[in-house]
Design a protein around this motif. Structure first.
Motif, PDB file in Angstrom:
ATOM      1  N   THR A   1     -70.323 -12.098  -7.649  1.00 29.34           N
ATOM      2  CA  THR A   1     -71.197 -11.334  -8.544  1.00 29.34           C
ATOM      3  C   THR A   1     -71.146 -11.929  -9.952  1.00 29.34           C
ATOM      4  O   THR A   1     -70.195 -12.652 -10.288  1.00 29.34           O
ATOM      5  N   PRO A   2     -72.136 -11.635 -10.808  1.00 26.73           N
ATOM      6  CA  PRO A   2     -72.099 -12.139 -12.190  1.00 26.73           C
ATOM      7  C   PRO A   2     -70.825 -11.725 -12.926  1.00 26.73           C
ATOM      8  O   PRO A   2     -70.202 -12.547 -13.610  1.00 26.73           O
ATOM      9  N   VAL A   3     -70.434 -10.462 -12.784  1.00 20.46           N
ATOM     10  CA  VAL A   3     -69.190 -10.019 -13.408  1.00 20.46           C
ATOM     11  C   VAL A   3     -68.002 -10.718 -12.745  1.00 20.46           C
ATOM     12  O   VAL A   3     -67.018 -11.075 -13.413  1.00 20.46           O
ATOM     13  N   GLY A   4     -68.098 -10.952 -11.439  1.00 24.61           N
ATOM     14  CA  GLY A   4     -67.036 -11.650 -10.724  1.00 24.61           C
ATOM     15  C   GLY A   4     -66.794 -13.048 -11.261  1.00 24.61           C
ATOM     16  O   GLY A   4     -65.645 -13.495 -11.360  1.00 24.61           O
ATOM     17  N   LYS A   5     -67.864 -13.750 -11.628  1.00 24.95           N
ATOM     18  CA  LYS A   5     -67.708 -15.088 -12.202  1.00 24.95           C
ATOM     19  C   LYS A   5     -66.928 -15.028 -13.512  1.00 24.95           C
ATOM     20  O   LYS A   5     -66.067 -15.872 -13.785  1.00 24.95           O
ATOM     21  N   PHE A   6     -67.243 -14.028 -14.312  1.00 18.63           N
ATOM     22  CA  PHE A   6     -66.537 -13.852 -15.582  1.00 18.63           C
ATOM     23  C   PHE A   6     -65.054 -13.551 -15.332  1.00 18.63           C
ATOM     24  O   PHE A   6     -64.162 -14.137 -15.969  1.00 18.63           O
ATOM     25  N   LEU A   7     -64.786 -12.663 -14.381  1.00 19.80           N
ATOM     26  CA  LEU A   7     -63.406 -12.301 -14.083  1.00 19.80           C
ATOM     27  C   LEU A   7     -62.612 -13.482 -13.547  1.00 19.80           C
ATOM     28  O   LEU A   7     -61.460 -13.704 -13.937  1.00 19.80           O
ATOM     29  N   ARG A   8     -63.229 -14.258 -12.665  1.00 21.08           N
ATOM     30  CA  ARG A   8     -62.531 -15.400 -12.073  1.00 21.08           C
ATOM     31  C   ARG A   8     -62.306 -16.501 -13.093  1.00 21.08           C
ATOM     32  O   ARG A   8     -61.271 -17.183 -13.067  1.00 21.08           O
ATOM     33  N   LYS A   9     -63.257 -16.678 -13.997  1.00 19.18           N
ATOM     34  CA  LYS A   9     -63.128 -17.731 -15.008  1.00 19.18           C
ATOM     35  C   LYS A   9     -61.905 -17.507 -15.873  1.00 19.18           C
ATOM     36  O   LYS A   9     -61.178 -18.449 -16.215  1.00 19.18           O
ATOM     37  N   TYR A  10     -61.667 -16.257 -16.235  1.00 20.92           N
ATOM     38  CA  TYR A  10     -60.530 -15.934 -17.104  1.00 20.92           C
ATOM     39  C   TYR A  10     -59.346 -15.342 -16.337  1.00 20.92           C
ATOM     40  O   TYR A  10     -58.431 -14.810 -16.948  1.00 20.92           O
ATOM     41  N   ARG A  11     -59.410 -15.422 -14.986  1.00 23.68           N
ATOM     42  CA  ARG A  11     -58.349 -14.931 -14.113  1.00 23.68           C
ATOM     43  C   ARG A  11     -58.077 -13.437 -14.287  1.00 23.68           C
ATOM     44  O   ARG A  11     -56.984 -12.949 -13.998  1.00 23.68           O
ATOM     45  N   LEU A  12     -59.039 -12.697 -14.785  1.00 20.59           N
ATOM     46  CA  LEU A  12     -58.849 -11.264 -15.011  1.00 20.59           C
ATOM     47  C   LEU A  12     -58.853 -10.471 -13.709  1.00 20.59           C
ATOM     48  O   LEU A  12     -58.353  -9.341 -13.671  1.00 20.59           O
ATOM     49  N   ASP A  13     -59.414 -11.047 -12.663  1.00 21.26           N
ATOM     50  CA  ASP A  13     -59.425 -10.347 -11.378  1.00 21.26           C
ATOM     51  C   ASP A  13     -58.012 -10.199 -10.802  1.00 21.26           C
ATOM     52  O   ASP A  13     -57.780  -9.366  -9.927  1.00 21.26           O
ATOM     53  N   GLU A  14     -57.066 -10.987 -11.311  1.00 22.02           N
ATOM     54  CA  GLU A  14     -55.702 -10.951 -10.796  1.00 22.02           C
ATOM     55  C   GLU A  14     -54.854  -9.846 -11.432  1.00 22.02           C
ATOM     56  O   GLU A  14     -53.745  -9.572 -10.966  1.00 22.02           O
ATOM     57  N   LEU A  15     -55.334  -9.199 -12.484  1.00 16.91           N
ATOM     58  CA  LEU A  15     -54.509  -8.240 -13.222  1.00 16.91           C
ATOM     59  C   LEU A  15     -53.945  -7.098 -12.371  1.00 16.91           C
ATOM     60  O   LEU A  15     -52.804  -6.681 -12.583  1.00 16.91           O
ATOM     61  N   PRO A  16     -54.694  -6.542 -11.415  1.00 18.41           N
ATOM     62  CA  PRO A  16     -54.105  -5.469 -10.586  1.00 18.41           C
ATOM     63  C   PRO A  16     -52.875  -5.893  -9.795  1.00 18.41           C
ATOM     64  O   PRO A  16     -52.143  -5.045  -9.286  1.00 18.41           O
ATOM     65  N   GLN A  17     -52.624  -7.198  -9.710  1.00 19.36           N
ATOM     66  CA  GLN A  17     -51.467  -7.667  -8.950  1.00 19.36           C
ATOM     67  C   GLN A  17     -50.145  -7.373  -9.660  1.00 19.36           C
ATOM     68  O   GLN A  17     -49.073  -7.533  -9.070  1.00 19.36           O
ATOM     69  N   PHE A  18     -50.210  -6.933 -10.916  1.00 23.12           N
ATOM     70  CA  PHE A  18     -48.982  -6.464 -11.550  1.00 23.12           C
ATOM     71  C   PHE A  18     -48.402  -5.286 -10.762  1.00 23.12           C
ATOM     72  O   PHE A  18     -47.189  -5.056 -10.775  1.00 23.12           O
TER      73      PHE A  18
END
Length: 475
Positions: free
Chosen positions: A364-381
């Motif tokens: 998704t467009p937001v997904g590209k932004f999240l993956r670019k800055y690795r923000l999608d990984e934050l819930p892994q804390f």
């Protein structure tokens, strides 16, 4: 496993109780010394016992022993209750006493200032002596008592030899005959596919039944002893043995991938290497886990506004759940659920598992932004807080892709020695992988990391990860 694991637990409890008792007595005696040393400046005129049993001192006497236990745990002393090196025990006890002395002085005694340095030095030296001497004597007594039990075969580790040839039988004989800090009871032998087993004999098992054998025979250790030292054969065995959650040992001269970062622990007995233990000191293991837990808890609290904002963006961008969970393979090949912000459409894998690339239309467009800055990984804390993952470690993969990776690179099984991480050297140096071949290439970085694991290396990887996030080079 059950019998000796309970014995190991009891031995660990003995060390903890001994440390608590000697620490409590030592600090109480120190307070008596402290009274006479400071009497002319701080101690009340009402006398020694009024001072020692004052509310302030009683609270200190309750707090100090537990502080000492925390330091002792971080030192890694309780990790391996059996087979201790007496020299290492001495050094660990000295180190713990130094740290405990420093912390107690800075936290509890810093206000006991008289203006005379010699009094401060005397307090510190007396505190260190009381922290070290009784504690070391108690520990040494328990260690020597355990060695005596092993020497007379009152305690034994139940071992299963993986290999039923002359090599396996010789290995078993050496384990029983050679002196060591622990004793072994050889429970049986396991036939290795492709080898010609010795005929006859009791307690011989097939590799496919090893899970049931380990459970029914209470196996404490698995010792790999193939008739020929072939890397692919041994790595194939590790792939089957890691999920058993039993220590796996092997001769250090078998192959380079396993022995690249070994540490010799027992110079008396057979010099086996524990393949289920990463190349970190016991102190580093505990400090790493402690910092992981504290850092992830702090991150989840501090970043909560960011997490809420990202959740809103994900929900608004496309239909489907905010958090995407997926089964991954972790420490000792145990599956767990990994959590990420969803970056793809909900039907992304309607045709089966697929790796994603830079221009994947499923993102998704937001997904590209999240993956670019690795923000999608934050819930892994949250995964780190639960103990499924570490902040730094090899990236966890799905079983579907692991099977393909292992066919191309059997050494991949070695990454299961440690907890997977949110970030890794492979992710920093290589990034996302869109093919199995790229995943294999990235694995090489993770194996190099594992051979050089240290808290210093973890810090460097974290710095590079922050740089990657800030510059947006996550894809």
């Amino acid at each position: 496993m059950k019998g000796n694991r309970l014995s190991a637990t009891r031995q660990r409890i003995k060390y903890v109780v001994a440390d608590w008792l000697t620490g409590s007595v030592a600090f109480f005696i120190f307070n008596i010394f402290r009274y006479y040393l400071l009497a002319a400046h701080i101690a009340p005129a009402s006398g020694l016992w009024h001072y020692v049993f004052s509310t302030k001192l009683v609270m200190e006497e309750i707090f100090a022993p537990f502080l000492m236990l925390g330091v002792n745990w971080l030192s890694g002393y309780y990790n391996q209750p059996f087979g201790k090196s007496r020299l290492q025990e001495l050094l660990t006890t000295v180190f713990s006493a130094l740290v405990n002395t420093t912390l107690i002085y800075l936290i509890l005694l810093i206000n006991d200032q008289t203006g005379r340095r010699i009094i401060n030095y005397e307090m510190i030296l007396m505190l260190f002596a009381l922290m070290f001497v009784p504690g070391y004597i108690a520990r040494l007594f328990l260690t020597l008592n355990a060695l005596r039990h092993f020497r007379f075969h009152q305690w034994e580790f139940k071992a299963l030899i993986i290999g039923n040839t002359k090599v396996g039988r010789k290995t078993a004989d050496n384990l029983v005959r050679e002196p060591s800090r622990v004793g072994y009871q050889i429970v049986g032998f396991v036939n290795i596919p492709g080898e010609t087993p010795l005929q006859g004999g009791e307690n011989v098992y097939d590799l496919d039944s090893i899970k049931e054998v380990c459970a029914s025979k209470d196996i404490d250790q698995l010792i790999i002893a193939p008739d020929s030292y072939n890397e692919e054969k041994v790595l194939g065995l590790l792939y089957k043995l890691f999920p058993l959650d039993v220590p796996i040992k092997i001769s250090p001269d078998i192959f380079s991938f396993v022995t690249s970062a070994i540490r010799l622990k027992d110079i008396y007995g057979e010099p086996f290497v524990d393949l289920t233990t990463p190349s970190l000191t016991e102190a580093s293991k505990n400090i790493k886990r402690f910092t992981d837990t504290v850092s992830s808890a702090v991150a989840l609290v501090v970043l909560s506004p960011v997490l809420l904002w990202l959740a809103f963006l994900v929900k608004r961008s496309s239909p489907g759940p905010i958090i995407y969970s997926q089964e991954r393979i972790g420490l000792k090949q145990k599956p767990f659920k990994i959590y990420k912000f969803r970056t793809m459409r909900t039907d992304a894998e309607k045709d089966g598992p697929r790796l994603s690339g830079d221009s994947d239309s499923r993102i998704t467009p937001v997904g590209k932004f999240l993956r670019k800055y690795r923000l999608d990984e934050l819930p892994q804390f949250w995964n780190v807080l639960k103990g499924d993952m570490s902040i730094v470690g090899p990236r966890p993969e799905r079983a579907f892709f692991i099977e393909q990776i292992v066919k191309k690179a059997p050494y991949y099984v070695l990454v299961n020695q440690v907890r997977p991480g949110i970030t890794s050297w492979g992710m920093v140096k290589y990034g996302y992988a869109s093919t199995v071949d790229q995943m294999v290439e990235r694995t090489r970085y993770d194996l190099i990391y594992m051979a050089n694991m240290s808290l210093y290396v973890d810090m460097k990887i974290l710095i590079y990860t922050v740089k990657t996030v800030v510059t947006g080079k996550g894809v």
